[in-house]
Design a protein around this motif. Structure first.
Motif, PDB file in Angstrom:
ATOM      1  N   SER A   4       0.858  -1.185   0.000  1.00  0.00           N
ATOM      2  CA  SER A   4       0.000   0.000   0.000  1.00  0.00           C
ATOM      3  C   SER A   4       0.892   1.232   0.000  1.00  0.00           C
ATOM      4  CB  SER A   4      -0.925   0.010   1.225  1.00  0.00           C
ATOM      5  OG  SER A   4      -0.172   0.085   2.425  1.00  0.00           O
ATOM      6  N   GLY A   5       0.294   2.391  -0.230  1.00  0.00           N
ATOM      7  CA  GLY A   5       1.077   3.617  -0.298  1.00  0.00           C
ATOM      8  C   GLY A   5       1.529   3.910  -1.714  1.00  0.00           C
ATOM      9  N   ASP A   6       2.417   4.897  -1.850  1.00  0.00           N
ATOM     10  CA  ASP A   6       2.811   5.341  -3.185  1.00  0.00           C
ATOM     11  C   ASP A   6       4.301   5.629  -3.252  1.00  0.00           C
ATOM     12  OD1 ASP A   6       2.449   5.952  -5.830  1.00  0.00           O
ATOM     13  OD2 ASP A   6       1.245   7.755  -5.494  1.00  0.00           O
ATOM     14  N   VAL A   7       4.868   5.416  -4.440  1.00  0.00           N
ATOM     15  CA  VAL A   7       6.259   5.748  -4.747  1.00  0.00           C
ATOM     16  C   VAL A   7       6.234   6.784  -5.856  1.00  0.00           C
ATOM     17  CG1 VAL A   7       8.510   4.882  -5.504  1.00  0.00           C
ATOM     18  CG2 VAL A   7       6.984   3.402  -4.175  1.00  0.00           C
ATOM     19  N   LEU A   8       6.893   7.914  -5.625  1.00  0.00           N
ATOM     20  CA  LEU A   8       6.871   9.003  -6.599  1.00  0.00           C
ATOM     21  C   LEU A   8       8.276   9.363  -7.055  1.00  0.00           C
ATOM     22  CD1 LEU A   8       4.627   9.781  -4.118  1.00  0.00           C
ATOM     23  CD2 LEU A   8       3.955  11.364  -5.924  1.00  0.00           C
ATOM     24  N   LEU A   9       8.401   9.653  -8.326  1.00  0.00           N
ATOM     25  CA  LEU A   9       9.637  10.147  -8.912  1.00  0.00           C
ATOM     26  C   LEU A   9       9.309  11.466  -9.595  1.00  0.00           C
ATOM     27  CD1 LEU A   9      12.616   9.149  -9.284  1.00  0.00           C
ATOM     28  CD2 LEU A   9      11.932   8.412 -11.579  1.00  0.00           C
ATOM     29  N   ASP A  10       9.977  12.543  -9.191  1.00  0.00           N
ATOM     30  CA  ASP A  10       9.668  13.884  -9.704  1.00  0.00           C
ATOM     31  C   ASP A  10       8.200  14.235  -9.478  1.00  0.00           C
ATOM     32  OD1 ASP A  10      12.257  14.500 -10.658  1.00  0.00           O
ATOM     33  OD2 ASP A  10      11.895  13.317 -12.459  1.00  0.00           O
ATOM     34  N   GLY A  11       7.634  13.761  -8.368  1.00  0.00           N
ATOM     35  CA  GLY A  11       6.261  14.091  -8.029  1.00  0.00           C
ATOM     36  C   GLY A  11       5.206  13.254  -8.720  1.00  0.00           C
TER      37      GLY A  11
END
Length: 261
Positions: A57-64
């Motif tokens: 669960s949750g999120d992984v962000l690259l450059d938003g």
């Protein structure tokens, strides 16, 4: 905006969480280190960033922008390269073949860029250039680690994920590898460093996260973490434990003196 961000990510395998609600970020041009005991979840975070492990669960962000649904290959094309724990070079292949595998995306499109990347790697690792035809499995542990990092750099990453680079490396080469990591940061490559050698990791990092009991227990500037008595005792091998032991010895000696007299 951070280059990399994990937002309340729960991580694990087969729907069993190893880490709960992990939130970290890494800015452009930083070395951020993950420290903690063996099995604390450092490698799981590293694999999640590179796309080898999907978050529960949750999120992984690259450059938003979310990359949580992207594969490792897709993230590699966005500039995320992973140097895994245990190096995992192709031991039966030559040095040249290992490097070319790291640069497969460049090799298919731009031979000039490929040659420039080779020269970049050779400047960092001059020992590799005269040994391009040597079988990688014949290298020492430290040389294999250098080859693994070089292979990761061949894709021209913006973010390099290093998982336990000091593992199985002779002490004389460990310092050299950490100096190289600093040099990579100075050349504009952002680095997420998962490392059990907390002393070395904190000495070169900008910021750090300490993993304990399935969560991030402490975070902050690396220099501040390195100076913390609590962190020093648990992960750097110094701190209050030595003074406690000394006090106990002094008390025992006093009792023995009274008993003898």
């Amino acid at each position: 905006m951070p280059l990399l961000e994990l937002r309340k990510v729960s991580l694990g395998y087969a729907r069993t969480a190893v880490l709960e609600q992990v939130s970290i970020h890494l800015d452009e041009g930083e070395i951020v280190t993950l420290v903690g005991a063996n099995g604390a979840g450092k490698s799981t975070i590293a694999k999640t960033v590179s796309g080898i492990v999907r978050p529960l669960s949750g999120d992984v962000l690259l450059d938003g922008k979310s990359v949580a649904g992207m594969t490792a290959a897709q993230r590699l094309r966005l500039g995320v390269a992973h140097v895994p724990e245990g190096r995992q070079i192709f031991s039966g292949m030559s040095v040249s073949e290992n490097l070319m595998l790291g640069a497969h995306s460049l090799a298919a499109t731009d031979q000039t860029a490929l040659q420039e990347r080779m020269e970049f790697v050779f400047r960092l690792f001059p020992v590799l250039k005269p040994r391009l035809s040597d079988i990688a499995g014949n290298f020492s542990g430290g040389q294999q680690q250098m080859l693994a990092i070089a292979r990761g750099l061949m894709s021209k990453p913006r973010l390099l994920v290093l998982d336990e680079p000091s593992l199985g490396v002779a002490p004389l080469l460990v310092a050299e590898i950490f100096e190289l990591i600093k040099k990579l940061r100075d050349q504009g490559i952002s680095i997420l460093l998962a490392e059990q050698n907390a002393r070395q990791a904190l000495s070169i990092a900008d910021r750090g996260y300490v993993l304990e009991n399935g969560a991030i227990s402490i975070s902050g500037l690396a220099a501040t973490l390195a100076e913390s008595p609590d962190i020093a005792e648990r992960y750097l091998g110094v701190g209050t434990g030595a003074s406690v032991s000394s006090e106990r010895s002094d008390r025992m000696a006093a009792r023995l003196t009274i008993a003898i007299s």
